[in-house]
Design an enzyme around this catalytic site. Structure first.
Site, PDB file in Angstrom:
ATOM      1  N   ASN A   1       0.880  -1.168   0.000  1.00  8.04           N
ATOM      2  CA  ASN A   1       0.000   0.000   0.000  1.00  8.04           C
ATOM      3  C   ASN A   1       0.913   1.213   0.000  1.00  8.04           C
ATOM      4  OD1 ASN A   1      -1.807   2.043   0.477  1.00  8.04           O
ATOM      5  ND2 ASN A   1      -2.302   1.402   2.578  1.00  8.04           N
ATOM      6  N   TRP A   2       1.006   1.835  -1.160  1.00  6.71           N
ATOM      7  CA  TRP A   2       1.940   2.964  -1.290  1.00  6.71           C
ATOM      8  C   TRP A   2       1.478   4.219  -0.576  1.00  6.71           C
ATOM      9  CZ3 TRP A   2       3.633   3.002  -7.168  1.00  6.71           C
ATOM     10  CH2 TRP A   2       4.563   1.969  -7.365  1.00  6.71           C
ATOM     11  N   LYS A   3       0.195   4.325  -0.293  1.00  5.71           N
ATOM     12  CA  LYS A   3      -0.377   5.543   0.297  1.00  5.71           C
ATOM     13  C   LYS A   3      -0.114   6.717  -0.658  1.00  5.71           C
ATOM     14  CE  LYS A   3       0.317   3.246   4.642  1.00  5.71           C
ATOM     15  NZ  LYS A   3       0.475   3.302   6.083  1.00  5.71           N
TER      16      LYS A   3
ATOM     17  N   HIS B   1      -9.161   1.759   5.325  1.00 10.25           N
ATOM     18  CA  HIS B   1      -7.835   1.834   5.961  1.00 10.25           C
ATOM     19  C   HIS B   1      -7.904   2.774   7.166  1.00 10.25           C
ATOM     20  CE1 HIS B   1      -3.601   2.686   6.585  1.00 10.25           C
ATOM     21  NE2 HIS B   1      -3.356   1.565   5.940  1.00 10.25           N
TER      22      HIS B   1
ATOM     23  N   GLU C   1      -6.080   5.074   8.114  1.00 14.09           N
ATOM     24  CA  GLU C   1      -5.812   6.486   7.797  1.00 14.09           C
ATOM     25  C   GLU C   1      -7.061   7.151   7.221  1.00 14.09           C
ATOM     26  OE1 GLU C   1      -2.334   5.592   5.505  1.00 14.09           O
ATOM     27  OE2 GLU C   1      -1.316   5.016   7.351  1.00 14.09           O
TER      28      GLU C   1
ATOM     29  N   GLU D   1      -5.092  -4.626  10.658  1.00  8.90           N
ATOM     30  CA  GLU D   1      -4.025  -3.632  10.738  1.00  8.90           C
ATOM     31  C   GLU D   1      -4.163  -2.800  12.010  1.00  8.90           C
ATOM     32  OE1 GLU D   1      -2.524  -2.984   6.387  1.00  8.90           O
ATOM     33  OE2 GLU D   1      -3.703  -1.301   7.104  1.00  8.90           O
TER      34      GLU D   1
ATOM     35  N   GLY E   1       3.327   2.220  10.474  1.00  9.90           N
ATOM     36  CA  GLY E   1       4.250   3.333  10.295  1.00  9.90           C
ATOM     37  C   GLY E   1       5.130   3.605  11.499  1.00  9.90           C
TER      38      GLY E   1
ATOM     39  N   SER F   1       4.006  -2.319   9.855  1.00 10.80           N
ATOM     40  CA  SER F   1       5.475  -2.455   9.957  1.00 10.80           C
ATOM     41  C   SER F   1       5.984  -3.836   9.528  1.00 10.80           C
ATOM     42  CB  SER F   1       5.948  -2.099  11.370  1.00 10.80           C
ATOM     43  OG  SER F   1       5.585  -0.769  11.690  1.00 10.80           O
TER      44      SER F   1
ATOM     45  N   GLY G   1       3.321  -1.145   4.019  1.00 11.01           N
ATOM     46  CA  GLY G   1       3.374   0.245   3.595  1.00 11.01           C
ATOM     47  C   GLY G   1       4.793   0.590   3.174  1.00 11.01           C
TER      48      GLY G   1
HETATM   49  P1  13P Z   1       3.606   0.269   7.298  1.00 13.40           P
HETATM   50  O1  13P Z   1       4.042  -1.060   6.723  1.00 13.40           O
HETATM   51  O2  13P Z   1       4.407   1.421   6.794  1.00 13.40           O
HETATM   52  O3  13P Z   1       3.520   0.191   8.790  1.00 13.40           O
HETATM   53  O4  13P Z   1       2.100   0.525   6.762  1.00 13.40           O
HETATM   54  C1  13P Z   1       1.176  -0.515   6.845  1.00 13.40           C
HETATM   55  C2  13P Z   1      -0.094  -0.136   6.211  1.00 13.40           C
HETATM   56  O5  13P Z   1      -0.715   0.856   6.540  1.00 13.40           O
HETATM   57  C3  13P Z   1      -0.584  -1.009   5.131  1.00 13.40           C
HETATM   58  O6  13P Z   1      -1.858  -0.679   4.704  1.00 13.40           O
END
Ligand code: 13P
Length: 253
Positions: A9-11, A95, A97, A167, A173, A213, A234
């Protein structure tokens, strides 16, 4: 048999040029799709180009979000119908976020799940677990409620194809992944919830991912757990070399 699912997931990261270069660099280094599914979710602006560049490769390109209506006066939103038209197979929904910064509620997630399935795509339904719910000790109820509401009104035959991602937002993150047993516990709870809503048979078919993570140091142990069928990474999905390692987790020690 549930085919392992390695997702990135690149965000809101990378540029269009970088996105296309990423696909070109890694597409020959991925496992066969029948053995391990590899999926990258990116900005809607990159999707067409990434899909073009990933043709004849195992890599699948997903959207990070969409709206729940196909058309209308919804300035700035992305229609699920337009994603289906460019042959996007998966769409992430709910998600943490989006829940935190864009007020996405369980009811909105449910509407989006319906619209994604109606457009013949597969939702990747994210299930958050906030620090608050963890502290107050009701994180089980919190998780169960998210899954139950997200799948409200979805028939069992259709439900079999959805993907769910556990998640915990405290692990996203932060570089602090959930421990293998915490991740398994969350995914097991989701599978039990699916068995309660549908049946053991349906719950056995649905793939459940862990996200938070994930990296090349923890993926092997996570993937050994019985209820973890894949990951959603991510940060570790932003470098082609890192994502290739995750995709080829079976060869990591
Ligand atoms: P990270 O791997 O950077 O913690 O992000 C995970 C994530 O939000 C996947 O959707």
């Amino acid at each position: 048999m549930r085919v392992p699912f390695i997702g990135g997931n690149w965000k809101m990261n990378l540029s269009l040029t970088e996105a296309v270069a990423f696909v070109d660099e890694l597409k020959q280094q991925l496992p066969d799709k029948n053995e391990v599914e590899t999926v990258i979710a990116a900005s809607p602006l990159f999707l067409s180009a990434m899909i073009d560049h990933s043709l004849n490769s195992p890599l699948q390109i997903a959207a990070e979000n969409c709206f729940y209506e196909d058309y209308g006066a919804f300035t700035g939103e992305v229609s699920p119908k337009s994603l289906a038209e460019i042959k996007v197979p998966y769409v992430i929904v709910g998600h943490s976020e989006r829940r935190r910064y864009f007020n996405e509620t369980n009811d909105i997630v449910n509407k989006k799940v319906h619209s994604i399935l109606r457009n013949q795509m597969t939702p990747i339904i994210c299930c958050d677990e906030t620090m608050g719910s963890l502290d107050s000790g009701d994180h089980f109820a919190w998780v169960v409620n998210q899954i139950t509401t997200a799948l409200h009104g979805i028939d069992e035959e259709v439900a079999k194809q959805v993907v769910i991602a556990y998640e915990p937002s405290w692990a996203i993150g932060t570089g602090n992944s959930a421990s293998t047993s915490e991740a398994e516990e969350g995914c097991y709870l989701i599978r039990q919830t699916l068995a309660d809503i549908y049946s053991d048979e349906v719950a056995d078919e649905i793939r459940i991912l862990y996200g938070g993570s994930v990296n090349d140091q923890n993926i092997v142990k996570l993937m050994q757990e019985p209820d973890i069928d894949g990951v959603l990474a991510g940060k570790a999905s932003l470098q082609p070399s890192e994502f290739v390692k995750l995709a080829n987790f079976k060869r990591l020690k």
